[in-house]
Design an enzyme around this catalytic site. Structure first.
Site, PDB file in Angstrom:
ATOM      1  N   GLU A 128       0.883  -1.349  -0.058  1.00 26.40           N
ATOM      2  CA  GLU A 128       0.008   0.036  -0.152  1.00 26.40           C
ATOM      3  C   GLU A 128       0.741   1.220  -0.041  1.00 26.40           C
ATOM      4  OE1 GLU A 128      -3.408   0.022   2.515  1.00 26.40           O
ATOM      5  OE2 GLU A 128      -3.296  -1.929   2.950  1.00 26.40           O
ATOM      6  N   GLY A 129       1.918   1.210  -0.631  1.00 30.78           N
ATOM      7  CA  GLY A 129       2.712   2.478  -0.507  1.00 30.78           C
ATOM      8  C   GLY A 129       3.688   2.434   0.848  1.00 30.78           C
ATOM      9  N   ALA A 130       3.408   1.756   1.705  1.00 30.63           N
ATOM     10  CA  ALA A 130       3.896   2.081   3.115  1.00 30.63           C
ATOM     11  C   ALA A 130       5.490   1.493   3.248  1.00 30.63           C
ATOM     12  CB  ALA A 130       3.075   1.582   3.976  1.00 30.63           C
ATOM     13  N   LEU A 131       5.739   0.696   2.280  1.00 30.61           N
ATOM     14  CA  LEU A 131       7.156   0.156   2.294  1.00 30.61           C
ATOM     15  C   LEU A 131       8.236   0.441   1.017  1.00 30.61           C
ATOM     16  CD1 LEU A 131       6.541  -3.374   3.523  1.00 30.61           C
ATOM     17  CD2 LEU A 131       7.136  -1.497   5.061  1.00 30.61           C
ATOM     18  N   PHE A 174       8.019   1.468  -3.780  1.00 28.70           N
ATOM     19  CA  PHE A 174       7.137   1.928  -4.761  1.00 28.70           C
ATOM     20  C   PHE A 174       7.225   0.883  -5.901  1.00 28.70           C
ATOM     21  CE2 PHE A 174       5.921   4.324  -8.486  1.00 28.70           C
ATOM     22  CZ  PHE A 174       5.050   5.251  -8.174  1.00 28.70           C
ATOM     23  N   TYR A 227     -18.741  -9.448   1.579  1.00 29.82           N
ATOM     24  CA  TYR A 227     -18.450  -8.002   1.095  1.00 29.82           C
ATOM     25  C   TYR A 227     -19.839  -7.375   1.755  1.00 29.82           C
ATOM     26  CZ  TYR A 227     -17.239  -4.482  -2.366  1.00 29.82           C
ATOM     27  OH  TYR A 227     -16.642  -3.667  -3.204  1.00 29.82           O
TER      28      TYR A 227
HETATM   29  C1  LIG Z   1     -15.780   1.083  -8.448  1.00 26.78           C
HETATM   30  C2  LIG Z   1     -14.641   0.224  -7.790  1.00 26.78           C
HETATM   31  C3  LIG Z   1     -14.242  -1.161  -7.728  1.00 26.78           C
HETATM   32  C4  LIG Z   1     -13.437  -1.680  -7.067  1.00 26.78           C
HETATM   33  N1  LIG Z   1     -13.680  -3.136  -7.365  1.00 26.78           N
HETATM   34  C5  LIG Z   1     -12.529  -3.667  -6.891  1.00 26.78           C
HETATM   35  C6  LIG Z   1     -12.496  -5.140  -6.849  1.00 26.78           C
HETATM   36  O1  LIG Z   1     -13.133  -5.895  -7.645  1.00 26.78           O
HETATM   37  N2  LIG Z   1     -11.296  -5.963  -6.500  1.00 26.78           N
HETATM   38  C7  LIG Z   1     -10.238  -4.957  -5.834  1.00 26.78           C
HETATM   39  O2  LIG Z   1      -9.096  -5.690  -5.238  1.00 26.78           O
HETATM   40  N3  LIG Z   1     -10.461  -3.745  -5.447  1.00 26.78           N
HETATM   41  C8  LIG Z   1     -11.492  -3.059  -6.103  1.00 26.78           C
HETATM   42  N4  LIG Z   1     -11.456  -1.676  -5.976  1.00 26.78           N
HETATM   43  C9  LIG Z   1     -10.539  -1.032  -5.149  1.00 26.78           C
HETATM   44  C10 LIG Z   1      -9.359  -0.563  -6.080  1.00 26.78           C
HETATM   45  O3  LIG Z   1      -9.692  -0.531  -7.326  1.00 26.78           O
HETATM   46  C11 LIG Z   1      -8.097  -1.261  -6.131  1.00 26.78           C
HETATM   47  O4  LIG Z   1      -7.534  -1.167  -4.567  1.00 26.78           O
HETATM   48  C12 LIG Z   1      -7.011  -1.051  -6.976  1.00 26.78           C
HETATM   49  O5  LIG Z   1      -6.166  -2.138  -6.767  1.00 26.78           O
HETATM   50  C13 LIG Z   1      -6.217   0.205  -6.708  1.00 26.78           C
HETATM   51  O6  LIG Z   1      -5.408   0.556  -7.865  1.00 26.78           O
HETATM   52  P1  LIG Z   1      -5.191   2.088  -8.466  1.00 26.78           P
HETATM   53  O7  LIG Z   1      -3.952   1.952  -9.552  1.00 26.78           O
HETATM   54  O8  LIG Z   1      -6.389   2.724  -8.573  1.00 26.78           O
HETATM   55  O9  LIG Z   1      -4.212   2.331  -7.046  1.00 26.78           O
HETATM   56  P2  LIG Z   1      -4.491   3.903  -6.391  1.00 26.78           P
HETATM   57  O10 LIG Z   1      -5.773   4.227  -5.953  1.00 26.78           O
HETATM   58  O11 LIG Z   1      -3.683   4.917  -7.217  1.00 26.78           O
HETATM   59  O12 LIG Z   1      -3.731   3.464  -4.861  1.00 26.78           O
HETATM   60  C14 LIG Z   1      -4.126   2.677  -4.024  1.00 26.78           C
HETATM   61  C15 LIG Z   1      -3.023   2.265  -2.830  1.00 26.78           C
HETATM   62  O13 LIG Z   1      -1.887   1.787  -3.373  1.00 26.78           O
HETATM   63  C16 LIG Z   1      -0.888   2.499  -3.273  1.00 26.78           C
HETATM   64  N5  LIG Z   1      -0.143   2.490  -4.693  1.00 26.78           N
HETATM   65  C17 LIG Z   1      -0.808   2.927  -5.710  1.00 26.78           C
HETATM   66  N6  LIG Z   1       0.589   2.776  -6.746  1.00 26.78           N
HETATM   67  C18 LIG Z   1       1.595   2.316  -5.942  1.00 26.78           C
HETATM   68  C19 LIG Z   1       2.656   2.026  -6.705  1.00 26.78           C
HETATM   69  N7  LIG Z   1       3.201   2.098  -7.663  1.00 26.78           N
HETATM   70  N8  LIG Z   1       3.674   1.414  -5.427  1.00 26.78           N
HETATM   71  C20 LIG Z   1       3.523   1.398  -4.356  1.00 26.78           C
HETATM   72  N9  LIG Z   1       2.204   1.829  -3.733  1.00 26.78           N
HETATM   73  C21 LIG Z   1       1.169   2.299  -4.564  1.00 26.78           C
HETATM   74  C22 LIG Z   1      -1.377   3.775  -2.957  1.00 26.78           C
HETATM   75  O14 LIG Z   1      -0.444   4.776  -2.105  1.00 26.78           O
HETATM   76  C23 LIG Z   1      -2.582   3.433  -2.099  1.00 26.78           C
HETATM   77  O15 LIG Z   1      -2.325   3.279  -0.701  1.00 26.78           O
HETATM   78  C24 LIG Z   1     -12.577  -1.123  -6.337  1.00 26.78           C
HETATM   79  C25 LIG Z   1     -12.710   0.322  -6.505  1.00 26.78           C
HETATM   80  C26 LIG Z   1     -13.643   1.096  -7.150  1.00 26.78           C
HETATM   81  C27 LIG Z   1     -13.710   2.474  -7.031  1.00 26.78           C
END
Ligand SMILES: Cc1cc2nc3c(=O)[nH]c(=O)nc-3n(C[C@H](O)[C@H](O)[C@H](O)COP(=O)(O)OP(=O)(O)OC[C@H]3O[C@@H](n4cnc5c(N)ncnc54)[C@H](O)[C@@H]3O)c2cc1C
Length: 481
Positions: A208-211, A213, A395
């Protein structure tokens, strides 16, 4: 070092055109979908980031992180911005948002070794479209597939709708590249399997970006055979019967890619045209045709042991084709929030087969029995959507009318309802978070979640992020400034 000096140094590292300081961009970068209701009202109360840096490559990420470590500048990594748990919130002063969404190259697609390598900013939808040109699929299909990107998907331990067959992201990633706060660029090579010490991919997967990138990941590919899809739908009397059906199919050794059960309330909103006030069970059998047929036969055999009514497979297919969320649904949700003052949130947990039904009942009983604003709830229910040999997820879904100022919404509704679900789950030995990540709002329970193993988790933070600059307040509880 003051904010202007930080911005100046970031411009030297990344180039002036890659450092955003526009006020509105900074406001929007200060929250994620946990605060979607205040955001839609233009309210951004938390500290704003100093700047957003749009990184070009791993070397640039390394230089930004080294600089941030040396000068104690906080970093919030981000990619697709679909996070739901506050992980993108810039909860502390002196924070820089490090955006990987422009590192968006698909490095390779290899139909022989059945792997694809993509940079962190590649949207999953784009990768999936590319591999389908080869008749292949990633097998990963979270509902946010149109928007979420590889970095975030890996960093949150995401899971998709076909998980029962293909697994979750941790089953799919064979190798990756990650940058640590001291500037180390670590490439974990992709091999089919190895026994060369602990599996260090898991330091990056779910961090989750806590350790660190995540800058790149290599994922498995599978044959894409939609012509063999067999959809199944059934109306059942209650959630407990649905859970029993799921358990039987899975523990008998079958792997439908989709295996879901919706409570009466949740089914009523997903399947209003056929649910008839019942629970709905949904399955998708796929793979080579004989396997899909065998899985279908087993699903029918198990259902024959329970009172049910069959649903037309075409209705299930139609529902499934419209399940994902792209920009259109995000916009529609914003409009509804503004015009109707209604909101929907979810909390996803997991537990063994033996207690998951009990958790469901306990949560519903506690929310309806003791939550003081229960009259504002317009829908309370849940579904199981990811099953395993030993148990399943639940869920929980809750919609409500907002009878307060936008600023008060989170404290009045979302946080207390979320807390009940987490508490009832942990009390029965389950996990408080199945796939969205801990973010910044389930941290009060991180220690309880991990018990005596929390010491191990804490040591990872101390070892890799000794200055505590990586997404502070995420996963690991800290005092807010
Ligand atoms: C409508 C909707 C439906 C969803 N459905 C699902 C689902 O079916 N399954 C599921 O698992 N999740 C789901 N999610 C949650 C979300 O989509 C996931 O958590 C997804 O993996 C986040 O990816 P992102 O690229 O948008 O990350 P971001 O929103 O940009 O970041 C999410 C987290 O990851 C960290 N992060 C982002 N990029 C990096 C990187 N490169 N290195 C290190 N840390 C990073 C960020 O700091 C933050 O803590 C859903 C969300 C929405 C809005």
């Amino acid at each position: 070092m003051d904010n202007q000096a930080i911005i100046g140094r970031l411009r030297e590292i990344a180039g002036a055109d890659r450092v955003d300081t526009d006020e509105q961009l900074l406001r929007e970068a200060s929250v994620d979908r946990f605060k979607k209701y205040t955001a839609v009202h233009g309210i951004y109360d938390g500290p704003l980031p100093v700047a957003i840096v749009r990184a070009r490559d791993a070397e640039q990420v390394a230089r930004v992180l080294s600089f941030a470590s040396q000068h104690r500048v906080n970093i919030v990594p981000r990619t697709g911005r679909t996070g739901t748990e506050g992980g993108l919130e810039t909860a502390f002063e002196r924070t820089v948002v490090l955006d990987g969404s422009e590192m968006d190259e698909i490095v390779s697609v290899d139909p022989v070794t059945m792997q694809a390598t993509a940079q962190c900013g590649v949207p999953l939808r784009v990768l999936e479209e590319r591999v389908r040109e080869h008749g292949l699929t990633t097998g990963h299909s979270p509902q946010s597939k149109p928007l979420a990107q590889i970095g975030g998907l890996v960093a949150t331990r995401s899971i998709g709708q076909f998980s029962t067959l293909y697994g979750a992201i941790e089953d799919m990633v064979t190798g990756l590249e990650a940058v640590f706060p001291d500037g180390t660029i670590a490439r974990i090579k992709s091999v089919p399997r190895r026994a060369a010490g602990p599996d260090i991919r898991s330091i990056a997967i779910g961090n989750e970006g806590a350790l660190c990138f995540v800058t790149e990941a290599t994922v498995k590919l599978f044959k894409y055979e939609p012509e063999n899809y067999r959809f199944h739908g059934y109306l059942l009397d209650d959630v407990h019967t649905g859970i029993a059906v799921l358990r039987e199919v899975i523990t008998n050794g079958y792997r439908p890619s989709v295996a879901r059960v919706y409570s009466e309330q949740d089914a009523a909103q997903h399947f209003s045209h056929f649910a008839k006030g019942k629970c709905v069970a949904v399955f998708l059998a796929e793979g080579p045709a004989p396997l899909a047929d065998a899985t279908s036969a087993e699903i029918d055999r198990v259902l024959a042991g329970h009172t049910h009514e069959r649903v037309e497979p075409e209705l299930i297919r139609e529902w499934f084709d419209n399940l994902n969320w792209g920009p259109d649904k995000i916009e529609a949700e914003k409009k509804a929030m503004l015009t109707e003052a209604t909101l929907g949130y979810t909390t996803e947990v997991s537990a063994d087969w033996s207690v998951i039904g009990e958790i469901y009942d306990a949560v519903i009983a506690r929310i309806t029995g003791e939550y003081p604003h229960v009259d504002d709830i317009t829908m309370l229910g849940g579904h199981s959507s990811h099953s395993y040999q030993t148990g399943t997820n639940m869920y929980f879904v809750y919609d409500y009318r907002i009878n307060c100022e936008p600023r008060e919404e989170i404290e009045k509704y979302h946080i207390p309802i979320n807390a009940i679900i987490v508490e009832e789950t942990l009390a029965r030995g389950g996990s408080m978070v199945h796939h969205h990540g801990i973010g910044k709002y389930r941290t009060p329970w991180t220690e309880q979640e991990h018990g005596s193993a929390y010491a191990v988790l804490r040591r990872l933070k101390e070892a890799f992020d000794p200055e505590g600059i990586m997404n502070p307040g995420t996963i690991f509880p800290v005092e807010r400034s």
